[in-house]
Design a protein around this motif. Structure first.
Motif, PDB file in Angstrom:
ATOM      1  N   SER A   1      68.124  78.449   3.818  1.00 34.01           N
ATOM      2  CA  SER A   1      67.387  78.493   2.625  1.00 34.01           C
ATOM      3  C   SER A   1      68.478  78.754   1.707  1.00 34.01           C
ATOM      4  N   CYS A   2      68.340  79.148  -0.139  1.00 34.63           N
ATOM      5  CA  CYS A   2      69.145  79.492  -1.389  1.00 34.63           C
ATOM      6  C   CYS A   2      68.435  79.409  -2.146  1.00 34.63           C
ATOM      7  N   SER A   3      68.623  80.375  -2.896  1.00 30.82           N
ATOM      8  CA  SER A   3      67.724  81.049  -4.749  1.00 30.82           C
ATOM      9  C   SER A   3      69.017  80.825  -5.140  1.00 30.82           C
ATOM     10  N   GLY A   4      68.395  81.089  -6.626  1.00 35.26           N
ATOM     11  CA  GLY A   4      69.458  81.836  -7.757  1.00 35.26           C
ATOM     12  C   GLY A   4      69.057  81.385  -9.582  1.00 35.26           C
ATOM     13  N   HIS A   5      69.824  81.226  -9.601  1.00 37.86           N
ATOM     14  CA  HIS A   5      69.589  80.165 -10.493  1.00 37.86           C
ATOM     15  C   HIS A   5      69.949  78.866 -10.880  1.00 37.86           C
ATOM     16  N   LEU A   6      69.258  77.693 -11.440  1.00 37.43           N
ATOM     17  CA  LEU A   6      69.175  76.700 -11.930  1.00 37.43           C
ATOM     18  C   LEU A   6      70.849  76.169 -11.981  1.00 37.43           C
ATOM     19  N   ALA A   7      71.441  75.632 -12.103  1.00 33.59           N
ATOM     20  CA  ALA A   7      72.815  75.217 -12.204  1.00 33.59           C
ATOM     21  C   ALA A   7      72.954  74.255 -11.857  1.00 33.59           C
ATOM     22  N   GLY A   8      73.246  72.908 -12.897  1.00 33.90           N
ATOM     23  CA  GLY A   8      73.824  71.080 -11.728  1.00 33.90           C
ATOM     24  C   GLY A   8      71.757  70.990 -10.762  1.00 33.90           C
ATOM     25  N   ASN A   9      71.815  69.660 -11.483  1.00 36.16           N
ATOM     26  CA  ASN A   9      71.205  69.000 -10.321  1.00 36.16           C
ATOM     27  C   ASN A   9      71.287  68.322  -9.689  1.00 36.16           C
ATOM     28  N   THR A  10      72.444  69.095  -8.528  1.00 37.60           N
ATOM     29  CA  THR A  10      71.847  68.393  -7.354  1.00 37.60           C
ATOM     30  C   THR A  10      71.308  68.698  -6.409  1.00 37.60           C
ATOM     31  N   LEU A  11      70.696  69.355  -6.013  1.00 43.83           N
ATOM     32  CA  LEU A  11      69.587  69.939  -4.767  1.00 43.83           C
ATOM     33  C   LEU A  11      68.064  69.073  -5.979  1.00 43.83           C
ATOM     34  N   LEU A  12      67.599  68.694  -6.985  1.00 49.74           N
ATOM     35  CA  LEU A  12      66.674  68.543  -7.654  1.00 49.74           C
ATOM     36  C   LEU A  12      66.665  66.937  -7.541  1.00 49.74           C
ATOM     37  N   VAL A  13      68.402  66.197  -7.862  1.00 50.79           N
ATOM     38  CA  VAL A  13      67.739  65.321  -7.210  1.00 50.79           C
ATOM     39  C   VAL A  13      67.703  64.481  -5.167  1.00 50.79           C
ATOM     40  N   LEU A  14      68.418  65.328  -4.560  1.00 46.75           N
ATOM     41  CA  LEU A  14      68.752  65.520  -3.113  1.00 46.75           C
ATOM     42  C   LEU A  14      66.562  65.540  -2.934  1.00 46.75           C
ATOM     43  N   ALA A  15      66.048  66.529  -3.556  1.00 49.34           N
ATOM     44  CA  ALA A  15      64.892  66.410  -3.389  1.00 49.34           C
ATOM     45  C   ALA A  15      63.318  65.814  -3.944  1.00 49.34           C
ATOM     46  N   ASN A  16      64.223  65.379  -5.149  1.00 45.95           N
ATOM     47  CA  ASN A  16      63.345  63.670  -5.591  1.00 45.95           C
ATOM     48  C   ASN A  16      63.849  63.103  -4.837  1.00 45.95           C
ATOM     49  N   SER A  17      64.303  62.572  -3.520  1.00 46.74           N
ATOM     50  CA  SER A  17      64.458  61.280  -3.507  1.00 46.74           C
ATOM     51  C   SER A  17      63.514  61.023  -2.185  1.00 46.74           C
ATOM     52  N   THR A  18      63.168  59.783  -3.097  1.00 53.07           N
ATOM     53  CA  THR A  18      62.296  58.875  -1.742  1.00 53.07           C
ATOM     54  C   THR A  18      62.186  58.950  -0.836  1.00 53.07           C
ATOM     55  N   SER A  19      63.446  58.983   0.438  1.00 52.69           N
ATOM     56  CA  SER A  19      63.798  59.360   1.759  1.00 52.69           C
ATOM     57  C   SER A  19      63.119  60.335   2.243  1.00 52.69           C
ATOM     58  N   THR A  20      62.725  59.974   3.494  1.00 54.36           N
ATOM     59  CA  THR A  20      62.302  61.226   4.456  1.00 54.36           C
ATOM     60  C   THR A  20      64.171  61.806   4.774  1.00 54.36           C
ATOM     61  N   GLY A  21      64.772  61.396   4.892  1.00 56.52           N
ATOM     62  CA  GLY A  21      66.218  62.199   5.397  1.00 56.52           C
ATOM     63  C   GLY A  21      66.414  62.675   5.675  1.00 56.52           C
ATOM     64  N   THR A  22      67.970  62.464   6.290  1.00 56.99           N
ATOM     65  CA  THR A  22      69.008  64.154   6.452  1.00 56.99           C
ATOM     66  C   THR A  22      70.173  63.809   5.100  1.00 56.99           C
ATOM     67  N   HIS A  23      70.549  64.720   4.539  1.00 59.99           N
ATOM     68  CA  HIS A  23      71.927  64.416   4.017  1.00 59.99           C
ATOM     69  C   HIS A  23      72.471  66.180   4.662  1.00 59.99           C
ATOM     70  N   THR A  24      73.954  65.559   4.861  1.00 62.02           N
ATOM     71  CA  THR A  24      75.281  66.471   5.295  1.00 62.02           C
ATOM     72  C   THR A  24      75.004  67.557   4.769  1.00 62.02           C
ATOM     73  N   PHE A  25      74.916  68.891   5.292  1.00 58.69           N
ATOM     74  CA  PHE A  25      75.693  70.049   4.524  1.00 58.69           C
ATOM     75  C   PHE A  25      76.045  71.126   5.764  1.00 58.69           C
ATOM     76  N   ASP A  26      76.994  72.167   4.345  1.00 56.01           N
ATOM     77  CA  ASP A  26      77.773  72.822   5.706  1.00 56.01           C
ATOM     78  C   ASP A  26      77.302  74.675   4.827  1.00 56.01           C
ATOM     79  N   PHE A  27      77.262  75.122   6.434  1.00 55.96           N
ATOM     80  CA  PHE A  27      76.672  76.484   6.435  1.00 55.96           C
ATOM     81  C   PHE A  27      77.617  77.459   6.668  1.00 55.96           C
ATOM     82  N   VAL A  28      78.663  77.909   5.421  1.00 57.14           N
ATOM     83  CA  VAL A  28      80.126  78.455   6.007  1.00 57.14           C
ATOM     84  C   VAL A  28      79.557  80.445   5.808  1.00 57.14           C
ATOM     85  N   ILE A  29      80.487  80.745   6.360  1.00 59.16           N
ATOM     86  CA  ILE A  29      80.662  82.105   7.002  1.00 59.16           C
ATOM     87  C   ILE A  29      82.749  82.187   6.586  1.00 59.16           C
ATOM     88  N   ASP A  30      82.694  82.401   4.492  1.00 57.36           N
ATOM     89  CA  ASP A  30      84.283  82.520   5.132  1.00 57.36           C
ATOM     90  C   ASP A  30      85.116  83.760   5.751  1.00 57.36           C
TER      91      ASP A  30
END
Length: 134
Positions: free
Chosen positions: A58-87
Motif C-alpha cells: 500500500s502507499c498513500s500521500g499527496h496526489l502528484a502525477g497520474n500514473t496510479l490513476l491511469v493504471l487503476a482506471n484500466s479496464t483490464s483486471t491484469g497485473t502490472h510490475t511494481f517494485d518495493f524497494v528498501i534501500d
C-alpha cells in the motif's frame, strides 16, 4: 545493523517511485498448511511446504502525477510490475494488481490525497543488497 530512514522505503512503477507518496508498506503473507490430526495430541502441526505465498502493498500521500490513476482506471483486471524497494536491504519485484485506489480532498489549505492497495498476482522475486543474514 543500523536503522534506516522511512524515506528509504518506496513503491516503484517502471523504476520510478510513486509520486507524492508519504507512506509505503508491504505485508508478506505465508499461509501454512495445517496437518493437525488426532495423533498430534492436540498440538498443531504444519506441513513443511508452504500453502500460499502472497504479498500486499500500500502507499498513500499527496496526489502528484497520474500514473496510479491511469493504471487503476484500466479496464483490464491484469497485473502490472511494481517494485518495493528498501534501500540498503533489497527489492521485491513482481506482478501486482491495484485492488483499490482512493482520492480525497478537504476544504482549506491541504493537498489532494491518495491511497492505493496492491495484491500480488504471480511470483515475487527478492534481490538482496549486500550480505544476507544477521
Amino acid at each position: 545493523m543500523a536503522k534506516l530512514a522511512g524515506r528509504k522505503v518506496r513503491v516503484r512503477y517502471s523504476s520510478t517511485p510513486i509520486a507524492g507518496a508519504i507512506s509505503d508498506s508491504i505485508t508478506i503473507n505465508r499461509e501454512a498448511i495445517d496437518a493437525t490430526d488426532k495423533d498430534n495430541a492436540g498440538v498443531r502441526q504444519y506441513l513443511s511446504e508452504l500453502g500460499t505465498f502472497s504479498m500486499s502493498m500500500s502507499c498513500s500521500g499527496h496526489l502528484a502525477g497520474n500514473t496510479l490513476l491511469v493504471l487503476a482506471n484500466s479496464t483490464s483486471t491484469g497485473t502490472h510490475t511494481f517494485d518495493f524497494v528498501i534501500d540498503g536491504l533489497g527489492t521485491y519485484s513482481g506482478p501486482f494488481c491495484i485492488t483499490s485506489f482512493e482520492v480525497s480532498g478537504e476544504e482549506g489549505a491541504d493537498t489532494v490525497r491518495f491511497s492505493a492497495s496492491f495484491e500480488s498476482g504471480g511470483a515475487i522475486t527478492f534481490t538482496p543488497v549486500g550480505p544476507v543474514g544477521p
